[in-house]
Design a protein around this motif. Sequence first.
Motif, PDB file in Angstrom:
ATOM      1  N   THR A   1      85.788 -17.249 -39.894  1.00  0.00           N
ATOM      2  CA  THR A   1      86.431 -18.127 -38.917  1.00  0.00           C
ATOM      3  C   THR A   1      86.367 -17.528 -37.515  1.00  0.00           C
ATOM      4  OG1 THR A   1      88.568 -17.133 -39.472  1.00  0.00           O
ATOM      5  CG2 THR A   1      87.976 -19.185 -40.586  1.00  0.00           C
ATOM      6  N   SER A   2      86.427 -18.411 -36.529  1.00  0.00           N
ATOM      7  CA  SER A   2      86.323 -18.002 -35.134  1.00  0.00           C
ATOM      8  C   SER A   2      87.676 -17.573 -34.581  1.00  0.00           C
ATOM      9  CB  SER A   2      85.764 -19.163 -34.297  1.00  0.00           C
ATOM     10  OG  SER A   2      86.551 -20.321 -34.497  1.00  0.00           O
ATOM     11  N   GLN A   3      87.630 -16.834 -33.489  1.00  0.00           N
ATOM     12  CA  GLN A   3      88.859 -16.448 -32.806  1.00  0.00           C
ATOM     13  C   GLN A   3      89.481 -17.669 -32.125  1.00  0.00           C
ATOM     14  OE1 GLN A   3      88.239 -13.372 -29.900  1.00  0.00           O
ATOM     15  NE2 GLN A   3      90.411 -13.152 -29.424  1.00  0.00           N
ATOM     16  N   VAL A   4      88.644 -18.489 -31.520  1.00  0.00           N
ATOM     17  CA  VAL A   4      89.060 -19.755 -30.925  1.00  0.00           C
ATOM     18  C   VAL A   4      88.345 -20.866 -31.673  1.00  0.00           C
ATOM     19  CG1 VAL A   4      88.950 -21.217 -28.861  1.00  0.00           C
ATOM     20  CG2 VAL A   4      89.526 -18.789 -28.647  1.00  0.00           C
ATOM     21  N   LEU A   5      89.091 -21.860 -32.117  1.00  0.00           N
ATOM     22  CA  LEU A   5      88.548 -22.944 -32.920  1.00  0.00           C
ATOM     23  C   LEU A   5      88.429 -24.212 -32.079  1.00  0.00           C
ATOM     24  CD1 LEU A   5      87.726 -24.053 -35.728  1.00  0.00           C
ATOM     25  CD2 LEU A   5      90.150 -24.528 -36.124  1.00  0.00           C
ATOM     26  N   VAL A   6      87.227 -24.747 -31.982  1.00  0.00           N
ATOM     27  CA  VAL A   6      86.978 -25.989 -31.253  1.00  0.00           C
ATOM     28  C   VAL A   6      86.671 -27.082 -32.272  1.00  0.00           C
ATOM     29  CG1 VAL A   6      85.561 -27.172 -29.536  1.00  0.00           C
ATOM     30  CG2 VAL A   6      86.083 -24.745 -29.251  1.00  0.00           C
ATOM     31  N   LEU A   7      87.536 -28.078 -32.339  1.00  0.00           N
ATOM     32  CA  LEU A   7      87.336 -29.212 -33.240  1.00  0.00           C
ATOM     33  C   LEU A   7      86.908 -30.425 -32.425  1.00  0.00           C
ATOM     34  CD1 LEU A   7      90.462 -28.930 -35.588  1.00  0.00           C
ATOM     35  CD2 LEU A   7      88.166 -28.010 -35.939  1.00  0.00           C
ATOM     36  N   VAL A   8      85.866 -31.089 -32.884  1.00  0.00           N
ATOM     37  CA  VAL A   8      85.321 -32.255 -32.202  1.00  0.00           C
ATOM     38  C   VAL A   8      85.626 -33.498 -33.029  1.00  0.00           C
ATOM     39  CG1 VAL A   8      83.264 -33.314 -31.210  1.00  0.00           C
ATOM     40  CG2 VAL A   8      83.451 -30.816 -31.335  1.00  0.00           C
ATOM     41  N   LEU A   9      86.434 -34.383 -32.501  1.00  0.00           N
ATOM     42  CA  LEU A   9      86.744 -35.624 -33.187  1.00  0.00           C
ATOM     43  C   LEU A   9      85.678 -36.658 -32.814  1.00  0.00           C
ATOM     44  CD1 LEU A   9      90.606 -35.770 -32.607  1.00  0.00           C
ATOM     45  CD2 LEU A   9      89.300 -34.526 -34.339  1.00  0.00           C
ATOM     46  N   LYS A  10      84.917 -37.083 -33.784  1.00  0.00           N
ATOM     47  CA  LYS A  10      83.749 -37.945 -33.530  1.00  0.00           C
ATOM     48  C   LYS A  10      84.206 -39.395 -33.344  1.00  0.00           C
ATOM     49  CE  LYS A  10      80.277 -37.004 -36.317  1.00  0.00           C
ATOM     50  NZ  LYS A  10      79.559 -36.656 -37.570  1.00  0.00           N
TER      51      LYS A  10
ATOM     52  N   VAL B   1      94.014 -23.052 -41.533  1.00  0.00           N
ATOM     53  CA  VAL B   1      92.676 -23.379 -42.043  1.00  0.00           C
ATOM     54  C   VAL B   1      92.364 -22.656 -43.349  1.00  0.00           C
ATOM     55  CG1 VAL B   1      91.808 -23.850 -39.720  1.00  0.00           C
ATOM     56  CG2 VAL B   1      91.487 -21.569 -40.718  1.00  0.00           C
ATOM     57  N   GLN B   2      93.334 -21.916 -43.887  1.00  0.00           N
ATOM     58  CA  GLN B   2      93.098 -21.196 -45.140  1.00  0.00           C
ATOM     59  C   GLN B   2      92.593 -22.104 -46.266  1.00  0.00           C
ATOM     60  OE1 GLN B   2      92.226 -18.281 -46.819  1.00  0.00           O
ATOM     61  NE2 GLN B   2      93.951 -17.388 -45.700  1.00  0.00           N
ATOM     62  N   PRO B   3      93.116 -23.344 -46.418  1.00  0.00           N
ATOM     63  CA  PRO B   3      92.635 -24.202 -47.503  1.00  0.00           C
ATOM     64  C   PRO B   3      91.165 -24.596 -47.396  1.00  0.00           C
ATOM     65  CG  PRO B   3      94.745 -24.994 -46.667  1.00  0.00           C
ATOM     66  CD  PRO B   3      94.251 -23.967 -45.699  1.00  0.00           C
ATOM     67  N   TYR B   4      90.546 -24.365 -46.237  1.00  0.00           N
ATOM     68  CA  TYR B   4      89.170 -24.798 -46.027  1.00  0.00           C
ATOM     69  C   TYR B   4      88.190 -23.624 -46.016  1.00  0.00           C
ATOM     70  CZ  TYR B   4      92.497 -28.102 -44.074  1.00  0.00           C
ATOM     71  OH  TYR B   4      93.597 -28.904 -43.887  1.00  0.00           O
ATOM     72  N   THR B   5      88.656 -22.441 -46.402  1.00  0.00           N
ATOM     73  CA  THR B   5      87.815 -21.245 -46.382  1.00  0.00           C
ATOM     74  C   THR B   5      87.190 -20.966 -47.743  1.00  0.00           C
ATOM     75  OG1 THR B   5      89.730 -19.827 -46.846  1.00  0.00           O
ATOM     76  CG2 THR B   5      89.169 -20.200 -44.531  1.00  0.00           C
ATOM     77  N   SER B   6      86.143 -20.129 -47.736  1.00  0.00           N
ATOM     78  CA  SER B   6      85.428 -19.792 -48.968  1.00  0.00           C
ATOM     79  C   SER B   6      86.265 -18.939 -49.899  1.00  0.00           C
ATOM     80  CB  SER B   6      84.125 -19.043 -48.631  1.00  0.00           C
ATOM     81  OG  SER B   6      83.306 -19.797 -47.775  1.00  0.00           O
ATOM     82  N   GLU B   7      87.003 -17.997 -49.326  1.00  0.00           N
ATOM     83  CA  GLU B   7      87.797 -17.074 -50.130  1.00  0.00           C
ATOM     84  C   GLU B   7      89.271 -17.243 -49.774  1.00  0.00           C
ATOM     85  OE1 GLU B   7      86.345 -13.138 -49.617  1.00  0.00           O
ATOM     86  OE2 GLU B   7      84.289 -13.642 -50.184  1.00  0.00           O
TER      87      GLU B   7
ATOM     88  N   LYS C   1      92.958 -16.341 -49.482  1.00  0.00           N
ATOM     89  CA  LYS C   1      93.724 -15.111 -49.374  1.00  0.00           C
ATOM     90  C   LYS C   1      95.207 -15.458 -49.258  1.00  0.00           C
ATOM     91  CE  LYS C   1      89.914 -12.723 -47.063  1.00  0.00           C
ATOM     92  NZ  LYS C   1      89.465 -12.002 -45.840  1.00  0.00           N
ATOM     93  N   ALA C   2      96.025 -14.469 -49.493  1.00  0.00           N
ATOM     94  CA  ALA C   2      97.468 -14.695 -49.410  1.00  0.00           C
ATOM     95  C   ALA C   2      97.882 -14.964 -47.972  1.00  0.00           C
ATOM     96  CB  ALA C   2      98.213 -13.477 -49.957  1.00  0.00           C
ATOM     97  N   GLY C   3      98.745 -15.947 -47.788  1.00  0.00           N
ATOM     98  CA  GLY C   3      99.262 -16.231 -46.460  1.00  0.00           C
ATOM     99  C   GLY C   3      98.364 -17.179 -45.683  1.00  0.00           C
ATOM    100  N   PRO C   4      98.899 -17.807 -44.647  1.00  0.00           N
ATOM    101  CA  PRO C   4      98.152 -18.782 -43.845  1.00  0.00           C
ATOM    102  C   PRO C   4      97.170 -18.109 -42.890  1.00  0.00           C
ATOM    103  CG  PRO C   4     100.346 -18.498 -42.935  1.00  0.00           C
ATOM    104  CD  PRO C   4     100.302 -17.686 -44.209  1.00  0.00           C
ATOM    105  N   LEU C   5      96.185 -18.865 -42.459  1.00  0.00           N
ATOM    106  CA  LEU C   5      95.247 -18.447 -41.418  1.00  0.00           C
ATOM    107  C   LEU C   5      95.432 -19.447 -40.281  1.00  0.00           C
ATOM    108  CD1 LEU C   5      92.957 -16.661 -40.403  1.00  0.00           C
ATOM    109  CD2 LEU C   5      91.351 -18.090 -41.698  1.00  0.00           C
ATOM    110  N   GLY C   6      96.349 -19.115 -39.371  1.00  0.00           N
ATOM    111  CA  GLY C   6      96.855 -20.103 -38.435  1.00  0.00           C
ATOM    112  C   GLY C   6      96.250 -20.061 -37.049  1.00  0.00           C
ATOM    113  N   TYR C   7      96.119 -21.246 -36.460  1.00  0.00           N
ATOM    114  CA  TYR C   7      95.736 -21.416 -35.068  1.00  0.00           C
ATOM    115  C   TYR C   7      96.837 -22.213 -34.371  1.00  0.00           C
ATOM    116  CZ  TYR C   7      90.911 -20.093 -36.253  1.00  0.00           C
ATOM    117  OH  TYR C   7      89.799 -19.429 -36.673  1.00  0.00           O
ATOM    118  N   VAL C   8      97.076 -21.886 -33.104  1.00  0.00           N
ATOM    119  CA  VAL C   8      98.093 -22.580 -32.315  1.00  0.00           C
ATOM    120  C   VAL C   8      97.392 -23.402 -31.233  1.00  0.00           C
ATOM    121  CG1 VAL C   8     100.105 -22.327 -30.832  1.00  0.00           C
ATOM    122  CG2 VAL C   8      99.770 -20.763 -32.750  1.00  0.00           C
ATOM    123  N   LEU C   9      97.749 -24.660 -31.136  1.00  0.00           N
ATOM    124  CA  LEU C   9      97.125 -25.558 -30.163  1.00  0.00           C
ATOM    125  C   LEU C   9      97.408 -25.100 -28.740  1.00  0.00           C
ATOM    126  CD1 LEU C   9      95.653 -28.340 -29.816  1.00  0.00           C
ATOM    127  CD2 LEU C   9      97.925 -29.338 -29.615  1.00  0.00           C
TER     128      LEU C   9
END
Length: 277
Positions: A210-219, A241-247, A249-257
């Motif tokens: 995953t990236s340090q900064v996440l850019v999502l493009v709504l089509k 975004v933890q539910p969308y990763t390959s592996e 892991k314990a705990g969330p992988l969070g991004y703040v808007l």
Amino acid sequence: MPFGDPLSLRGRRRQSGAPSGNLGNTCYVNAALQCLSHTPPLASWLVSRQHATLCPAGGSCTLCAMRAHVTRALLHAGEVIRPHRDLLAGFHRHQQEDAHEFLMFTLNGMQQGCLSASRLSGHASEDTSVVRQIFGGTWRSQIQCLHCLGVSDTFDPYLDISLDITAAQSVEQALRELVKPEKLEAENAYDCGVCLRKVPATKRLTLHSTSQVLVLVLKRFTQLSGAKRAQEMRYPQCLDVQPYTSERKAGPLGYVLYAVLVHSGWSCERGHYFCYV
């Protein structure tokens, strides 16, 4: 960033700096530059002048132009500034353009600036550039043969993630659809290298790194007509975004808007871009 375009996640909410002057239908430029100027890790690196001491371009460099723009924007809050001409190369001033296209053009231009400087030191690598370090991640596309159960993985880099919102009502729902396993069968059956024939298989796309900064493009814009999908989309202030990763892991992988780039209008040919930072 744009709604129908990029949505950026990370960091904390902060005050905007200097506004950008309109050079003639350049709202797509101004809105994208505001979001980039207030991306904390990028702004910190740019004002450190690490690139300026190595740049071989001699005055025509996207990275140098961004450094000058961000430095002035952060140091002169409230002052209207004009985007540097090097940031507008390849785009028109007096007709509508796409903010997401401009954003990716600028990131790719900065990437080339990083590579040009690193070649002088003999360490040219896309993976180690500041653009990749901040915005870059990796997709894993995994295909599993349902006959021999063999697994094949391919990995592809990304700087942004495009989300199909045709049947989605939220960012999380669009992400779930993106990583949902796909069945390969009949005419789309998988040509398995072990079974040596076409067989049923499953294919799934997941975030491998995953990236340090996440850019999502709504089509929001349709490819054929340019019409806009105008339905409301829910998005959280904090995205796991933890539910969308390959592996898993314990705990969330969070991004703040921290920034949203919005398109106001009914088609890609007209309207207005603005942002919230």
